[in-house]
Motif scaffolding. Structure first.
Motif, PDB file in Angstrom:
ATOM      1  N   LYS A  52      72.571  79.421  -4.382  1.00  0.00           N
ATOM      2  CA  LYS A  52      73.780  79.978  -3.562  1.00  0.00           C
ATOM      3  C   LYS A  52      73.415  79.933  -1.953  1.00  0.00           C
ATOM      4  O   LYS A  52      74.169  79.535  -1.300  1.00  0.00           O
ATOM      5  CB  LYS A  52      73.343  81.812  -3.098  1.00  0.00           C
ATOM      6  N   SER A  53      72.324  79.521  -1.724  1.00  0.00           N
ATOM      7  CA  SER A  53      71.966  78.448  -0.354  1.00  0.00           C
ATOM      8  C   SER A  53      72.590  77.113  -0.413  1.00  0.00           C
ATOM      9  O   SER A  53      72.910  76.754   0.322  1.00  0.00           O
ATOM     10  CB  SER A  53      70.349  78.201  -0.593  1.00  0.00           C
ATOM     11  N   ALA A  54      72.752  76.529  -1.603  1.00  0.00           N
ATOM     12  CA  ALA A  54      73.442  75.128  -1.238  1.00  0.00           C
ATOM     13  C   ALA A  54      75.566  75.376  -1.467  1.00  0.00           C
ATOM     14  O   ALA A  54      75.929  74.580  -0.740  1.00  0.00           O
ATOM     15  CB  ALA A  54      73.470  74.168  -2.505  1.00  0.00           C
ATOM     16  N   LEU A  55      75.233  76.471  -1.825  1.00  0.00           N
ATOM     17  CA  LEU A  55      76.913  76.790  -2.279  1.00  0.00           C
ATOM     18  C   LEU A  55      77.090  77.192  -0.435  1.00  0.00           C
ATOM     19  O   LEU A  55      78.611  77.088  -0.548  1.00  0.00           O
ATOM     20  CB  LEU A  55      77.233  78.211  -2.805  1.00  0.00           C
ATOM     21  N   PHE A  56      76.672  78.082   0.517  1.00  0.00           N
ATOM     22  CA  PHE A  56      76.269  78.679   1.567  1.00  0.00           C
ATOM     23  C   PHE A  56      76.796  77.467   2.864  1.00  0.00           C
ATOM     24  O   PHE A  56      77.425  77.325   3.187  1.00  0.00           O
ATOM     25  CB  PHE A  56      76.085  79.828   1.989  1.00  0.00           C
ATOM     26  N   ARG A  57      75.839  76.088   2.092  1.00  0.00           N
ATOM     27  CA  ARG A  57      76.131  75.804   3.489  1.00  0.00           C
ATOM     28  C   ARG A  57      76.963  74.647   3.174  1.00  0.00           C
ATOM     29  O   ARG A  57      77.401  74.003   3.981  1.00  0.00           O
ATOM     30  CB  ARG A  57      74.302  74.430   2.519  1.00  0.00           C
ATOM     31  N   GLU A  58      77.572  73.528   1.308  1.00  0.00           N
ATOM     32  CA  GLU A  58      78.754  72.758   1.713  1.00  0.00           C
ATOM     33  C   GLU A  58      79.845  73.513   2.405  1.00  0.00           C
ATOM     34  O   GLU A  58      80.425  72.939   2.612  1.00  0.00           O
ATOM     35  CB  GLU A  58      78.578  73.231   0.375  1.00  0.00           C
ATOM     36  N   ALA A  59      80.024  74.891   1.701  1.00  0.00           N
ATOM     37  CA  ALA A  59      80.857  75.624   2.680  1.00  0.00           C
ATOM     38  C   ALA A  59      81.362  75.790   3.070  1.00  0.00           C
ATOM     39  O   ALA A  59      82.517  75.659   4.682  1.00  0.00           O
ATOM     40  CB  ALA A  59      81.528  77.347   2.238  1.00  0.00           C
ATOM     41  N   ILE A  60      79.776  76.109   4.285  1.00  0.00           N
ATOM     42  CA  ILE A  60      79.685  76.351   5.943  1.00  0.00           C
ATOM     43  C   ILE A  60      80.175  75.015   6.434  1.00  0.00           C
ATOM     44  O   ILE A  60      81.093  75.239   7.411  1.00  0.00           O
ATOM     45  CB  ILE A  60      78.337  77.208   6.375  1.00  0.00           C
ATOM     46  N   MET A  61      79.562  73.790   6.150  1.00  0.00           N
ATOM     47  CA  MET A  61      79.415  72.737   6.191  1.00  0.00           C
ATOM     48  C   MET A  61      81.133  71.701   5.822  1.00  0.00           C
ATOM     49  O   MET A  61      81.110  71.067   7.287  1.00  0.00           O
ATOM     50  CB  MET A  61      78.648  71.266   5.944  1.00  0.00           C
ATOM     51  N   SER A  62      81.358  72.103   5.114  1.00  0.00           N
ATOM     52  CA  SER A  62      82.723  71.942   5.069  1.00  0.00           C
ATOM     53  C   SER A  62      83.616  72.475   6.151  1.00  0.00           C
ATOM     54  O   SER A  62      84.324  71.869   6.886  1.00  0.00           O
ATOM     55  CB  SER A  62      83.126  72.079   3.647  1.00  0.00           C
ATOM     56  N   LYS A  63      83.585  73.417   6.513  1.00  0.00           N
ATOM     57  CA  LYS A  63      84.491  73.854   7.212  1.00  0.00           C
ATOM     58  C   LYS A  63      84.474  73.775   8.412  1.00  0.00           C
ATOM     59  O   LYS A  63      85.290  73.052   9.495  1.00  0.00           O
ATOM     60  CB  LYS A  63      84.351  75.639   7.606  1.00  0.00           C
ATOM     61  N   ILE A  64      83.197  73.178   9.416  1.00  0.00           N
ATOM     62  CA  ILE A  64      83.253  72.971  10.594  1.00  0.00           C
ATOM     63  C   ILE A  64      83.025  71.486  10.820  1.00  0.00           C
ATOM     64  O   ILE A  64      83.664  71.476  11.755  1.00  0.00           O
ATOM     65  CB  ILE A  64      81.140  72.659  10.637  1.00  0.00           C
ATOM     66  N   LEU A  65      82.892  70.583  10.067  1.00  0.00           N
ATOM     67  CA  LEU A  65      83.270  69.354   9.910  1.00  0.00           C
ATOM     68  C   LEU A  65      84.518  68.856   9.580  1.00  0.00           C
ATOM     69  O   LEU A  65      84.953  68.084  10.482  1.00  0.00           O
ATOM     70  CB  LEU A  65      82.382  68.115   8.973  1.00  0.00           C
ATOM     71  N   GLU A  67      86.760  71.419  11.401  1.00  0.00           N
ATOM     72  CA  GLU A  67      87.280  71.968  12.208  1.00  0.00           C
ATOM     73  C   GLU A  67      87.019  70.791  13.396  1.00  0.00           C
ATOM     74  O   GLU A  67      87.602  70.464  14.392  1.00  0.00           O
ATOM     75  CB  GLU A  67      86.611  72.967  13.018  1.00  0.00           C
ATOM     76  N   LEU A  68      85.835  69.794  13.552  1.00  0.00           N
ATOM     77  CA  LEU A  68      85.001  69.291  14.411  1.00  0.00           C
ATOM     78  C   LEU A  68      86.511  68.075  13.908  1.00  0.00           C
ATOM     79  O   LEU A  68      87.256  67.162  15.608  1.00  0.00           O
ATOM     80  CB  LEU A  68      84.355  68.867  14.396  1.00  0.00           C
ATOM     81  N   GLU A  69      86.998  67.453  12.910  1.00  0.00           N
ATOM     82  CA  GLU A  69      87.730  66.157  13.093  1.00  0.00           C
ATOM     83  C   GLU A  69      89.337  66.751  13.613  1.00  0.00           C
ATOM     84  O   GLU A  69      89.605  65.511  14.161  1.00  0.00           O
ATOM     85  CB  GLU A  69      87.363  66.200  11.195  1.00  0.00           C
ATOM     86  N   GLU A  70      89.650  67.540  13.101  1.00  0.00           N
ATOM     87  CA  GLU A  70      90.933  67.975  13.111  1.00  0.00           C
ATOM     88  C   GLU A  70      91.323  68.584  15.001  1.00  0.00           C
ATOM     89  O   GLU A  70      92.152  67.859  15.720  1.00  0.00           O
ATOM     90  CB  GLU A  70      91.367  70.170  12.991  1.00  0.00           C
ATOM     91  N   ASN A  71      90.120  68.581  15.720  1.00  0.00           N
ATOM     92  CA  ASN A  71      90.257  69.242  17.162  1.00  0.00           C
ATOM     93  C   ASN A  71      89.137  68.328  17.777  1.00  0.00           C
ATOM     94  O   ASN A  71      88.806  68.395  18.580  1.00  0.00           O
ATOM     95  CB  ASN A  71      89.605  70.126  17.342  1.00  0.00           C
ATOM     96  N   HIS A  72      89.392  67.023  17.755  1.00  0.00           N
ATOM     97  CA  HIS A  72      88.589  65.431  17.923  1.00  0.00           C
ATOM     98  C   HIS A  72      88.988  65.500  19.909  1.00  0.00           C
ATOM     99  O   HIS A  72      89.825  65.718  20.267  1.00  0.00           O
ATOM    100  CB  HIS A  72      88.343  64.346  17.386  1.00  0.00           C
TER     101      HIS A  72
END
Length: 76
Positions: A52-65, A67-72
Protein backbone atom coordinates in the motif's frame (compact mmCIF):
# COMPACT_ATOMS: atom_id res chain seq x y z
CA UNK A 1 34.32 -19.71 -7.10
CA UNK A 2 32.77 -17.57 -9.82
CA UNK A 3 33.92 -14.01 -10.27
CA UNK A 4 31.53 -11.12 -10.44
CA UNK A 5 31.29 -9.60 -13.88
CA UNK A 6 32.44 -6.02 -14.00
CA UNK A 7 30.43 -3.72 -16.18
CA UNK A 8 32.84 -1.47 -18.06
CA UNK A 9 32.32 2.24 -17.57
CA UNK A 10 30.21 2.01 -14.40
CA UNK A 11 31.84 3.59 -11.38
CA UNK A 12 30.93 1.80 -8.11
CA UNK A 13 31.20 5.08 -6.18
CA UNK A 14 28.68 6.66 -8.55
CA UNK A 15 26.26 3.76 -8.08
CA UNK A 16 26.61 4.01 -4.29
CA UNK A 17 25.91 7.75 -4.46
CA UNK A 18 22.80 7.20 -6.61
CA UNK A 19 21.53 4.54 -4.21
CA UNK A 20 22.05 6.89 -1.24
CA UNK A 21 20.04 9.61 -3.00
CA UNK A 22 17.06 7.26 -3.35
CA UNK A 23 17.00 6.39 0.36
CA UNK A 24 13.72 7.52 1.93
CA UNK A 25 14.42 9.35 5.18
CA UNK A 26 11.36 11.57 5.50
CA UNK A 27 8.10 10.38 7.00
CA UNK A 28 4.55 11.64 6.64
CA UNK A 29 1.41 10.22 8.22
CA UNK A 30 -2.00 10.04 6.49
CA UNK A 31 -5.38 9.56 8.12
CA UNK A 32 -8.38 8.17 6.23
CA UNK A 33 -12.03 8.08 7.21
CA UNK A 34 -13.98 4.80 7.10
CA UNK A 35 -15.33 5.20 3.57
CA UNK A 36 -11.91 6.14 2.17
CA UNK A 37 -10.33 3.15 3.89
CA UNK A 38 -13.05 0.86 2.54
CA UNK A 39 -12.36 2.13 -0.97
CA UNK A 40 -8.62 1.54 -0.53
CA UNK A 41 -9.20 -2.00 0.75
CA UNK A 42 -11.56 -2.72 -2.17
CA UNK A 43 -9.02 -1.41 -4.68
CA UNK A 44 -6.19 -3.42 -3.13
CA UNK A 45 -8.20 -6.64 -3.07
CA UNK A 46 -9.52 -6.17 -6.60
CA UNK A 47 -6.14 -5.37 -8.15
CA UNK A 48 -4.06 -7.56 -5.80
CA UNK A 49 -2.00 -4.71 -4.35
CA UNK A 50 0.18 -5.89 -1.48
CA UNK A 51 2.35 -2.81 -0.95
CA UNK A 52 0.00 0.00 0.00
CA UNK A 53 2.85 2.41 0.71
CA UNK A 54 4.09 2.06 -2.87
CA UNK A 55 0.53 2.60 -4.13
CA UNK A 56 0.13 5.80 -2.10
CA UNK A 57 3.60 7.06 -3.04
CA UNK A 58 3.02 6.51 -6.76
CA UNK A 59 -0.46 8.06 -6.70
CA UNK A 60 0.64 11.11 -4.74
CA UNK A 61 3.80 11.72 -6.73
CA UNK A 62 2.07 11.30 -10.10
CA UNK A 63 -0.54 13.89 -9.06
CA UNK A 64 2.09 16.31 -7.77
CA UNK A 65 4.34 15.98 -10.81
CA UNK A 66 1.45 16.40 -13.27
CA UNK A 67 0.25 19.53 -11.42
CA UNK A 68 3.75 21.00 -11.43
CA UNK A 69 4.10 20.29 -15.14
CA UNK A 70 0.74 21.89 -15.97
CA UNK A 71 1.35 24.98 -13.85
CA UNK A 72 4.96 25.74 -14.67
CA UNK A 73 5.94 29.42 -14.64
CA UNK A 74 5.82 31.26 -17.97
CA UNK A 75 7.79 34.26 -19.10
CA UNK A 76 4.78 36.23 -20.33
Amino acid sequence: MARKKKIPGVDPAYLAKQKALLLRKNRHVLYFNDSEMAAIKEYCSRFKVHAKSALFREAIMSKILSELEENHPTLF
